[in-house]
Write an enzyme that holds these catalytic residues in place. Structure first.
Site, mmCIF file in Angstrom:
data_model
loop_
_atom_site.group_PDB
_atom_site.id
_atom_site.type_symbol
_atom_site.label_atom_id
_atom_site.label_comp_id
_atom_site.label_asym_id
_atom_site.label_seq_id
_atom_site.Cartn_x
_atom_site.Cartn_y
_atom_site.Cartn_z
ATOM 1 N N CYS A 6 1.044 -7.682 11.574
ATOM 2 C CA CYS A 6 1.356 -7.857 13.136
ATOM 3 C C CYS A 6 0.755 -9.039 13.659
ATOM 4 C CB CYS A 6 0.995 -6.764 13.896
ATOM 5 S SG CYS A 6 1.990 -5.108 13.598
ATOM 6 N N SER A 38 -1.258 -3.678 10.317
ATOM 7 C CA SER A 38 -0.997 -4.921 9.275
ATOM 8 C C SER A 38 0.155 -5.442 9.354
ATOM 9 C CB SER A 38 -0.689 -3.828 7.759
ATOM 10 O OG SER A 38 -1.877 -3.436 7.462
ATOM 11 N N TYR A 67 -1.406 -3.607 -6.963
ATOM 12 C CA TYR A 67 -1.075 -4.544 -5.904
ATOM 13 C C TYR A 67 -2.337 -4.494 -4.903
ATOM 14 C CZ TYR A 67 -0.037 -5.455 -1.118
ATOM 15 O OH TYR A 67 -0.211 -6.120 0.070
ATOM 16 N N ARG A 124 1.921 -12.183 -0.549
ATOM 17 C CA ARG A 124 0.632 -12.667 -0.176
ATOM 18 C C ARG A 124 -0.134 -13.997 -0.609
ATOM 19 N NH1 ARG A 124 -1.501 -8.766 3.746
ATOM 20 N NH2 ARG A 124 -0.121 -7.190 4.023
ATOM 21 N N ARG A 136 0.919 -1.211 -0.045
ATOM 22 C CA ARG A 136 0.039 0.082 -0.065
ATOM 23 C C ARG A 136 0.860 1.300 -0.155
ATOM 24 N NH1 ARG A 136 -1.932 0.706 4.464
ATOM 25 N NH2 ARG A 136 -1.030 -1.257 5.294
ATOM 26 N N ASP A 165 -9.023 -9.577 9.514
ATOM 27 C CA ASP A 165 -8.835 -8.364 8.917
ATOM 28 C C ASP A 165 -9.549 -7.074 9.298
ATOM 29 O OD1 ASP A 165 -6.783 -6.715 8.034
ATOM 30 O OD2 ASP A 165 -7.421 -6.653 6.216
ATOM 31 N N LYS A 207 -9.412 -2.393 2.000
ATOM 32 C CA LYS A 207 -9.173 -1.268 2.964
ATOM 33 C C LYS A 207 -10.004 -0.025 2.295
ATOM 34 C CE LYS A 207 -6.145 -3.758 4.954
ATOM 35 N NZ LYS A 207 -6.027 -4.290 5.921
ATOM 36 N N HIS A 248 -10.446 -2.158 11.868
ATOM 37 C CA HIS A 248 -9.370 -3.144 11.229
ATOM 38 C C HIS A 248 -9.114 -4.212 12.453
ATOM 39 C CE1 HIS A 248 -4.864 -3.116 9.714
ATOM 40 N NE2 HIS A 248 -5.754 -3.726 9.100
HETATM 41 O O1 SAT Z 1 -2.591 -4.596 1.138
HETATM 42 S S1 SAT Z 1 -3.382 -4.756 2.113
HETATM 43 O O2 SAT Z 1 -3.960 -3.423 2.666
HETATM 44 O O3 SAT Z 1 -4.816 -5.487 1.518
HETATM 45 C C1 SAT Z 1 -2.936 -5.614 3.427
HETATM 46 C C2 SAT Z 1 -2.741 -4.959 4.581
HETATM 47 O O4 SAT Z 1 -1.981 -4.030 4.437
HETATM 48 O O5 SAT Z 1 -3.210 -5.125 5.830
HETATM 49 MN MN MN Z 2 -4.917 -5.408 7.372
#
Ligand code: SAT
Ligand code: MN
Length: 592
Positions: free
Chosen positions: A250, A248, A197, A376, A69, A277, A206, A226
């Site tokens: 963690c 994210s 991405y 991922r 991101r 998530d 998100k 979140h």
């Molecule tokens: O890249 S994502 O936002 O989908 C995953 C994350 O950063 O938690």
């Molecule tokens: Mn996340």
């Protein structure tokens, strides 16, 4: 596909803007998705993996400049700047629409426009919401088909309603200089250009389920957070639900799918995953807080995932999964990543598409990684062996406890409980965590990340804090109890002190016991801390002294932290008075 005038009008506008060669509505039919997979394999967008070992699985590589991101290019476009608040990038909607339309104009020429109707939440659930994403990427279509519920049924349920989110994604030239991820919360609109991405382009995740939905929740009296959601079943068969917010990368996916230590499994304890998530939460008819997972799959971090660290996540990736930026093991046409196992593949292609030299493997040096640190897997939730039977029902699960946590090598104890709801909101508001590879930028720097929502709150964070306080007032004595955890304390050599993973269940059990008034605690300046004997160390190679070392409150460190929070809070033009007064109480308590 639909007679909804608000939908057809917007689609016509998008066609005129983007100028696609063809338009394809995604129906949700398996045959259509299969044809798209075949097409993506032909063009090289996807590589088909070993059908015996990984049936229905594919590998995709993004551009090297497009692997996470991009928070500095993410905007909240509200008509008044202050409504986006001090933690978001802001631009006036008219200016940003013009800029983005100029970038996207005509870029679908020679390409197909895919129209994806999708539902966040089980289709038809009172807690679900619809969206429509247009995209020129098959990869996005196939990922959305895993991460959300897609297809004709969504439009049927939507009917003539205008309550749906517009999402425009255009890959353009994947030019990082012209990359923008923009939310227009007042218009229910998202525009994402020049990326391909995950979090930047799977607009249900998100962009919608957090940034737009947090704004909707504020306006409509609910919460988009979140947070993972898990259920803990005790030996009597009762299930209690916990929602937990971590930044994210963690360990949300690991916590959501944890396997209890053997002694607890033998007693009959089980963990059920509702989400890993995002949680959408509303007050139910009985006055309690109910949560659904608006997603339909897991977009999890691959590196470090293995049979021990997260058996259930790994099992979820064994079929119908898309892997992004992991290594390709050419020996058997499967995938590999750092931490999967100790057998470094001798004949593999790294995430950049080059032959990988295993002799260069060095944990500390990210430039020689086979898999990108933010690589991922996109796996269907139904694959998860411990998926909750409530997952697909849409009624939501009642939340007993809310847990905040971050990566803190020092300071935050293993677990503590807030004194009450408002104090818990303060605990969430002062959260900080070391940064990870999930976002572009430096890794390992401690930054404030209130409620793990810093990159995801779609409005003024001060208003967001106030919304939390208001929700607490409505919930009254039915409010979940609020806790903070930190699995990441390190010793002087930098080793983690707490074993983490499945052993985190020991802490969750204390949390549930507290919710039921069954466990004792000691009051400290920051909140309630367990008595060391109340964290069960059965079968664990840890003595009580070590446990005590991560359950103590280092007063001086907290005094310093309170000073740091004082500075941090200054940036909030709309900080609720209640949080300022919580900070004063903390300081006073530390001085006692
Ligand atoms: O890249 S994502 O936002 O989908 C995953 C994350 O950063 O938690
Ligand atoms: Mn996340």
């Amino acid at each position: 596909m639909t007679t909804n005038a608000t939908v057809t009008k917007w689609i016509e506008e998008m066609k005129a803007l983007l100028n696609p060669d063809q338009v394809v509505w995604i129906t949700g039919d398996e045959a259509q998705l299969e044809a798209l997979r075949e097409e993506a394999v032909k063009t090289g967008e996807l590589e088909k993996l070993n059908e015996e070992k990984l049936p229905g699985c594919y590998l995709h590589r993004t551009r090297q400049n497009d692997v996470a991101r991009v928070e500095d290019r993410t905007f909240i476009c509200t008509s008044v700047k202050e409504d986006a608040g001090p933690t978001n990038n802001w631009c006036a909607p008219a200016e940003m629409y013009k800029k983005l339309y100029d970038i996207a104009r005509g870029t679908y020429q020679g390409r197909t426009m895919y129209i994806i109707p999708f539902s966040m939440g089980p289709i038809g659930s009172p807690l679900a919401k619809a969206g429509i994403e247009v995209t020129d990427s098959i990869y996005v279509v196939l990922n959305m088909a895993i991460m959300t519920r897609v297809g004709t049924k969504v439009l049927e349920v939507l009917g003539d309603s205008n309550d749906w989110v517009r999402g425009l994604h255009a890959k353009c030239d994947v030019d990082p200089e012209k990359r923008y991820i923009c939310q227009f919360p007042e218009d229910n609109t998202i525009i994402s250009v020049n990326s391909a991405y995950g979090g930047n382009v799977l607009l249900g995740k998100k962009c919608f389920a957090l940034r737009i939905a947090s704004y909707q929740g504020w306006k409509e009296g609910w919460m988009a957070e979140h947070m993972l959601i898990l259920g803990i079943e005790n030996p009597q068969g009762e299930v209690k639900y916990i929602a937990a917010a971590f930044p994210s990368a963690c360990g949300k996916t690991n916590l959501a799918m944890l396997i209890p230590p053997e002694y607890l499994r033998k007693k009959g304890y089980k963990v059920w995953t509702v989400g890993d998530d995002i949680a959408w939460m509303r007050i139910g008819a009985d006055g309690r807080l109910y949560a659904i997972n608006p997603e339909n799959g897991f977009f999890g971090v691959a590196p470090g995932t293995n049979e021990k660290s997260n058996f259930n996540a790994l099992a979820s990736t064994k079929k119908n999964t898309i892997f992004t930026n992991v290594a390709h093991d050419l020996n058997d046409n499967t995938v590999w990543w750092e931490g999967l196992n100790k057998d470094l593949p001798q004949n593999a292609i790294d995430w950049k598409g080059n032959p990988w030299d295993p002799s260069k493997f060095d944990k500390a040096d990210k430039s020689t990684c086979a898999a990108h640190p933010n690589s991922r897997f996109t796996a269907p939730a139904v694959n998860c062996p411990c998926i909750s039977e409530e997952f697909d029902k849409g009624a939501g699960v009642p939340i007993s406890a809310i847990v905040f946590g971050g990566r803190r090598a020092k300071l935050a104890p293993l677990v503590y409980q807030s004194k009450d709801w408002n104090n818990g909101v303060f605990v969430g508001a002062i959260m900080a965590s070391e940064t990870t590879a999930a976002a572009a930028g430096a890794v390992g720097v401690v930054r404030h990340d209130p409620m793990a929502m810093l990159p995801f709150c779609g409005y003024n964070m001060g208003d967001y804090f106030q919304h939390w306080l208001d929700m607490g007032a409505k919930l009254g004595d039915k409010a979940p109890k609020i806790f903070n955890v930190n699995w990441f304390r390190t010793d002087d050599e930098g080793n983690f002190i707490w074993p983490g993973f499945g052993d985190n269940m020991r802490v969750l059990n204390w949390i549930i016991d507290r919710c039921e008034g069954k466990a004792e605690a000691s009051e400290t300046a920051i909140g309630y801390i367990p008595q060391p004997e109340d964290i069960d160390l059965t079968d664990l190679d840890m003595d009580i002294e070590t446990l005590k070392s991560i359950l103590t409150v280092d007063k001086q460190a907290w005094v310093d932290y309170a000073a740091d929070v004082t500075e941090y809070f200054k940036k909030f033009d709309r900080l609720p008075a209640e949080l300022a007064s919580q900070l004063e109480s903390l300081k006073a308590n530390l001085n006692k």
